[in-house]
Design a protein around this motif. Structure first.
Motif, PDB file in Angstrom:
ATOM      1  N   PRO A  33      78.943  -8.956   4.175  1.00 39.98           N
ATOM      2  CA  PRO A  33      79.705 -10.029   3.533  1.00 39.98           C
ATOM      3  C   PRO A  33      79.023 -11.383   3.753  1.00 39.98           C
ATOM      4  O   PRO A  33      78.564 -11.658   4.850  1.00 39.98           O
ATOM      5  CB  PRO A  33      81.058  -9.995   4.271  1.00 39.98           C
ATOM      6  CG  PRO A  33      81.130  -8.660   4.925  1.00 39.98           C
ATOM      7  CD  PRO A  33      79.719  -8.248   5.210  1.00 39.98           C
ATOM      8  N   ILE A  38      61.837   3.267  17.274  1.00 33.36           N
ATOM      9  CA  ILE A  38      63.096   3.138  18.017  1.00 33.36           C
ATOM     10  C   ILE A  38      62.802   3.017  19.517  1.00 33.36           C
ATOM     11  O   ILE A  38      63.401   2.195  20.219  1.00 33.36           O
ATOM     12  CB  ILE A  38      64.032   4.323  17.713  1.00 33.36           C
ATOM     13  CG1 ILE A  38      64.500   4.243  16.250  1.00 33.36           C
ATOM     14  CG2 ILE A  38      65.227   4.341  18.671  1.00 33.36           C
ATOM     15  CD1 ILE A  38      65.208   5.489  15.740  1.00 33.36           C
ATOM     16  N   GLU A  78      54.371  -8.002  23.158  1.00 36.06           N
ATOM     17  CA  GLU A  78      55.314  -9.076  22.782  1.00 36.06           C
ATOM     18  C   GLU A  78      55.885  -8.796  21.393  1.00 36.06           C
ATOM     19  O   GLU A  78      55.135  -8.634  20.434  1.00 36.06           O
ATOM     20  CB  GLU A  78      54.572 -10.422  22.788  1.00 36.06           C
ATOM     21  CG  GLU A  78      55.445 -11.627  22.496  1.00 36.06           C
ATOM     22  CD  GLU A  78      56.194 -12.160  23.724  1.00 36.06           C
ATOM     23  OE1 GLU A  78      56.058 -11.571  24.820  1.00 36.06           O
ATOM     24  OE2 GLU A  78      56.939 -13.146  23.572  1.00 36.06           O
ATOM     25  N   PRO A  79      57.220  -8.746  21.256  1.00 33.89           N
ATOM     26  CA  PRO A  79      57.831  -8.440  19.964  1.00 33.89           C
ATOM     27  C   PRO A  79      58.141  -9.697  19.145  1.00 33.89           C
ATOM     28  O   PRO A  79      58.575 -10.719  19.695  1.00 33.89           O
ATOM     29  CB  PRO A  79      59.136  -7.745  20.369  1.00 33.89           C
ATOM     30  CG  PRO A  79      59.525  -8.413  21.657  1.00 33.89           C
ATOM     31  CD  PRO A  79      58.227  -8.816  22.335  1.00 33.89           C
ATOM     32  N   PHE A  80      57.931  -9.594  17.850  1.00 28.38           N
ATOM     33  CA  PHE A  80      58.281 -10.671  16.919  1.00 28.38           C
ATOM     34  C   PHE A  80      58.986 -10.038  15.726  1.00 28.38           C
ATOM     35  O   PHE A  80      58.451  -9.124  15.105  1.00 28.38           O
ATOM     36  CB  PHE A  80      57.021 -11.408  16.435  1.00 28.38           C
ATOM     37  CG  PHE A  80      56.281 -12.141  17.517  1.00 28.38           C
ATOM     38  CD1 PHE A  80      56.575 -13.463  17.804  1.00 28.38           C
ATOM     39  CD2 PHE A  80      55.290 -11.500  18.258  1.00 28.38           C
ATOM     40  CE1 PHE A  80      55.895 -14.142  18.814  1.00 28.38           C
ATOM     41  CE2 PHE A  80      54.606 -12.171  19.262  1.00 28.38           C
ATOM     42  CZ  PHE A  80      54.899 -13.493  19.540  1.00 28.38           C
ATOM     43  N   TRP A  81      60.155 -10.523  15.401  1.00 28.42           N
ATOM     44  CA  TRP A  81      60.938  -9.948  14.297  1.00 28.42           C
ATOM     45  C   TRP A  81      61.071 -10.966  13.171  1.00 28.42           C
ATOM     46  O   TRP A  81      61.518 -12.084  13.409  1.00 28.42           O
ATOM     47  CB  TRP A  81      62.327  -9.560  14.806  1.00 28.42           C
ATOM     48  CG  TRP A  81      63.289  -9.150  13.745  1.00 28.42           C
ATOM     49  CD1 TRP A  81      63.087  -8.247  12.732  1.00 28.42           C
ATOM     50  CD2 TRP A  81      64.630  -9.630  13.574  1.00 28.42           C
ATOM     51  NE1 TRP A  81      64.221  -8.131  11.964  1.00 28.42           N
ATOM     52  CE2 TRP A  81      65.179  -8.964  12.459  1.00 28.42           C
ATOM     53  CE3 TRP A  81      65.428 -10.543  14.268  1.00 28.42           C
ATOM     54  CZ2 TRP A  81      66.493  -9.194  12.005  1.00 28.42           C
ATOM     55  CZ3 TRP A  81      66.720 -10.764  13.826  1.00 28.42           C
ATOM     56  CH2 TRP A  81      67.239 -10.100  12.712  1.00 28.42           C
ATOM     57  N   LYS A 138      62.073  -0.306  20.391  1.00 28.09           N
ATOM     58  CA  LYS A 138      63.200  -1.210  20.125  1.00 28.09           C
ATOM     59  C   LYS A 138      63.042  -2.014  18.838  1.00 28.09           C
ATOM     60  O   LYS A 138      63.512  -3.155  18.734  1.00 28.09           O
ATOM     61  CB  LYS A 138      63.444  -2.159  21.312  1.00 28.09           C
ATOM     62  CG  LYS A 138      63.706  -1.384  22.609  1.00 28.09           C
ATOM     63  CD  LYS A 138      64.188  -2.285  23.705  1.00 28.09           C
ATOM     64  CE  LYS A 138      64.554  -1.483  24.953  1.00 28.09           C
ATOM     65  NZ  LYS A 138      65.022  -2.323  26.065  1.00 28.09           N
ATOM     66  N   VAL A 139      62.389  -1.404  17.867  1.00 29.42           N
ATOM     67  CA  VAL A 139      62.272  -2.023  16.546  1.00 29.42           C
ATOM     68  C   VAL A 139      63.617  -1.841  15.848  1.00 29.42           C
ATOM     69  O   VAL A 139      64.006  -0.723  15.546  1.00 29.42           O
ATOM     70  CB  VAL A 139      61.147  -1.348  15.738  1.00 29.42           C
ATOM     71  CG1 VAL A 139      61.133  -1.873  14.308  1.00 29.42           C
ATOM     72  CG2 VAL A 139      59.798  -1.569  16.426  1.00 29.42           C
ATOM     73  N   PHE A 140      64.338  -2.942  15.613  1.00 27.82           N
ATOM     74  CA  PHE A 140      65.695  -2.831  15.044  1.00 27.82           C
ATOM     75  C   PHE A 140      65.765  -3.349  13.617  1.00 27.82           C
ATOM     76  O   PHE A 140      66.831  -3.337  12.995  1.00 27.82           O
ATOM     77  CB  PHE A 140      66.710  -3.563  15.920  1.00 27.82           C
ATOM     78  CG  PHE A 140      66.341  -4.996  16.182  1.00 27.82           C
ATOM     79  CD1 PHE A 140      66.573  -5.979  15.246  1.00 27.82           C
ATOM     80  CD2 PHE A 140      65.715  -5.361  17.372  1.00 27.82           C
ATOM     81  CE1 PHE A 140      66.214  -7.293  15.482  1.00 27.82           C
ATOM     82  CE2 PHE A 140      65.346  -6.686  17.617  1.00 27.82           C
ATOM     83  CZ  PHE A 140      65.599  -7.646  16.662  1.00 27.82           C
ATOM     84  N   LYS A 189      76.452 -12.811   4.066  1.00 29.72           N
ATOM     85  CA  LYS A 189      75.034 -12.758   4.401  1.00 29.72           C
ATOM     86  C   LYS A 189      74.240 -12.108   3.269  1.00 29.72           C
ATOM     87  O   LYS A 189      73.075 -12.434   3.042  1.00 29.72           O
ATOM     88  CB  LYS A 189      74.865 -11.953   5.694  1.00 29.72           C
ATOM     89  CG  LYS A 189      73.661 -12.316   6.510  1.00 29.72           C
ATOM     90  CD  LYS A 189      73.557 -11.419   7.747  1.00 29.72           C
ATOM     91  CE  LYS A 189      73.800 -12.176   9.016  1.00 29.72           C
ATOM     92  NZ  LYS A 189      73.517 -11.394  10.232  1.00 29.72           N
ATOM     93  N   VAL A 206      70.904   4.452  14.800  1.00 30.84           N
ATOM     94  CA  VAL A 206      70.886   4.280  16.258  1.00 30.84           C
ATOM     95  C   VAL A 206      71.499   2.940  16.666  1.00 30.84           C
ATOM     96  O   VAL A 206      72.236   2.839  17.642  1.00 30.84           O
ATOM     97  CB  VAL A 206      69.433   4.368  16.796  1.00 30.84           C
ATOM     98  CG1 VAL A 206      69.389   4.084  18.296  1.00 30.84           C
ATOM     99  CG2 VAL A 206      68.849   5.730  16.475  1.00 30.84           C
ATOM    100  N   THR A 207      71.181   1.895  15.893  1.00 32.54           N
ATOM    101  CA  THR A 207      71.564   0.538  16.306  1.00 32.54           C
ATOM    102  C   THR A 207      72.911   0.113  15.742  1.00 32.54           C
ATOM    103  O   THR A 207      73.456  -0.915  16.173  1.00 32.54           O
ATOM    104  CB  THR A 207      70.537  -0.502  15.806  1.00 32.54           C
ATOM    105  OG1 THR A 207      70.512  -0.463  14.367  1.00 32.54           O
ATOM    106  CG2 THR A 207      69.146  -0.197  16.337  1.00 32.54           C
ATOM    107  N   TYR A 226      61.515  -9.043   3.264  1.00 32.28           N
ATOM    108  CA  TYR A 226      60.785  -9.862   4.232  1.00 32.28           C
ATOM    109  C   TYR A 226      59.545  -9.133   4.761  1.00 32.28           C
ATOM    110  O   TYR A 226      58.544  -9.771   5.098  1.00 32.28           O
ATOM    111  CB  TYR A 226      61.699 -10.276   5.390  1.00 32.28           C
ATOM    112  CG  TYR A 226      62.836 -11.192   4.990  1.00 32.28           C
ATOM    113  CD1 TYR A 226      62.594 -12.420   4.373  1.00 32.28           C
ATOM    114  CD2 TYR A 226      64.157 -10.847   5.233  1.00 32.28           C
ATOM    115  CE1 TYR A 226      63.634 -13.262   4.013  1.00 32.28           C
ATOM    116  CE2 TYR A 226      65.209 -11.685   4.884  1.00 32.28           C
ATOM    117  CZ  TYR A 226      64.937 -12.894   4.269  1.00 32.28           C
ATOM    118  OH  TYR A 226      65.982 -13.730   3.919  1.00 32.28           O
TER     119      TYR A 226
END
Lengths: 202, 202
Positions: free
Chosen positions: B57, B165, B180-183, B168-170, B59, B47-48, B15
């Motif tokens: 499984p 990290i 503003e975060p977008f994942w 908070k990039v997971f 997914k 970390v996460t 992605y």
């Protein structure tokens, strides 16, 4: 012959609620019918090892933001429930009772449950919250809430969960149309194009 | 003053590759600049508690389908790599070397690495695959591959991972613009509207 979009949802899933507000218009545009399947993600997660989004480090905080932002993006009303997530077992069983015995009302009931939880912050895990929604859908609330404790109606929900797991539904909203799976409210535009264009080569 | 879109990616994330083929056009449309940040998701997952999508499984199988289908939806070429996923440590360090010492070339190099992996099925964990891509970007391949083993360049990557990290990039692709975060590649249309409209109330 219309295609059927199978729509699997957990009543406490924000993205499933956001999909529930959009799926009927999509079905109308594409000439499909929607078969609504309430399931309990908790039972699915026991098989997959999954966990509620908001319980995950970092992803939890992001998700709480993305629920509200996605609602704005989709132009759907959204209020983060103060009790979240909840076990929606009784509500899910009531939907399946209605699907079996009052078919024409079960979608209206489903949408009213989603809206009570995600627009009005009503805790739909409580019988006293569910009862007036059942009555508004023309259903004998006391009788149906009692029926949700019978082996028959418990079996309806267990069968839906087992079927969902057999279809590899690992989260909600999850859609299956002509055997093609789509996971997430964010996949609705992709599903719509997929239906419109027929199967893609990929 | 142009806004900066910070784009965090793991070179072996499908992605993220799909986003890499779209982000420059989005930035051009919105008047933004893109700051590209290679990271290693493996370190983030420590970390996460996260895990590679395809290892999960149910997914996992769904994701393999969705990679290819999303590429069709976005109109981006895609070939599922035969070795997948890979550790892209050397390639990520080479990008950060180029970002520091050959700034104008680092984006071209990044895109050529993504394309080698996801269009040509070349295993970019191998130095002999990376070397010609470095040369094509005007970089002294032997010197830079040697540099990726120095404490200095190892430190570049460690600093990017630590910063990711801290932000908070997971997962990847992950974007941050004006805080503003977008994942996810699927959030690009939302990010574009968010930038165009300014901050939303939600």
């Amino acid at each position: 012959m219309s295609k059927t979009i199978h729509f699997y949802f957990d009543l406490s899933s924000p993205y499933a609620y956001l999909a529930s507000e959009q799926i009927e218009a999509l079905a109308a545009r594409t000439g499909c019918v929607v078969d609504w399947h309430p399931i309990m993600l908790g039972f699915v997660f026991k098989v997959t090892g999954g966990a509620p989004l908001t319980s995950l480090p970092m992803k939890g905080d992001y998700s709480m933001l993305d629920f509200k932002r996605s609602a704005v993006f989709y132009d759907v009303p959204y209020l983060q429930p103060s009790v979240f997530p909840i076990a929606s077992t009784t509500a899910a069983r009531a939907i399946l009772w209605a699907k079996k015995y009052a078919n024409s009302e079960y979608i209206r009931l489903t949408k009213s449950l989603f809206q009570a939880y995600f627009q009005l912050d009503q805790d739909i895990s409580k019988n006293e919250v569910i009862a007036p929604l059942l009555r508004a859908s023309g259903i004998d609330a006391d009788a149906v809430i009692a029926a949700t404790q019978t082996d028959e109606v418990k079996g309806f929900l267990k069968a839906e969960v087992d079927a969902a797991i057999a279809h590899k539904v690992f989260g909600t909203p999850y859609f299956i149309v002509d055997g093609e799976p789509f996971w997430g409210a964010d996949r609705l535009p992709m599903m719509e194009r997929w239906i419109a264009k027929g199967a893609w080569n990929y």
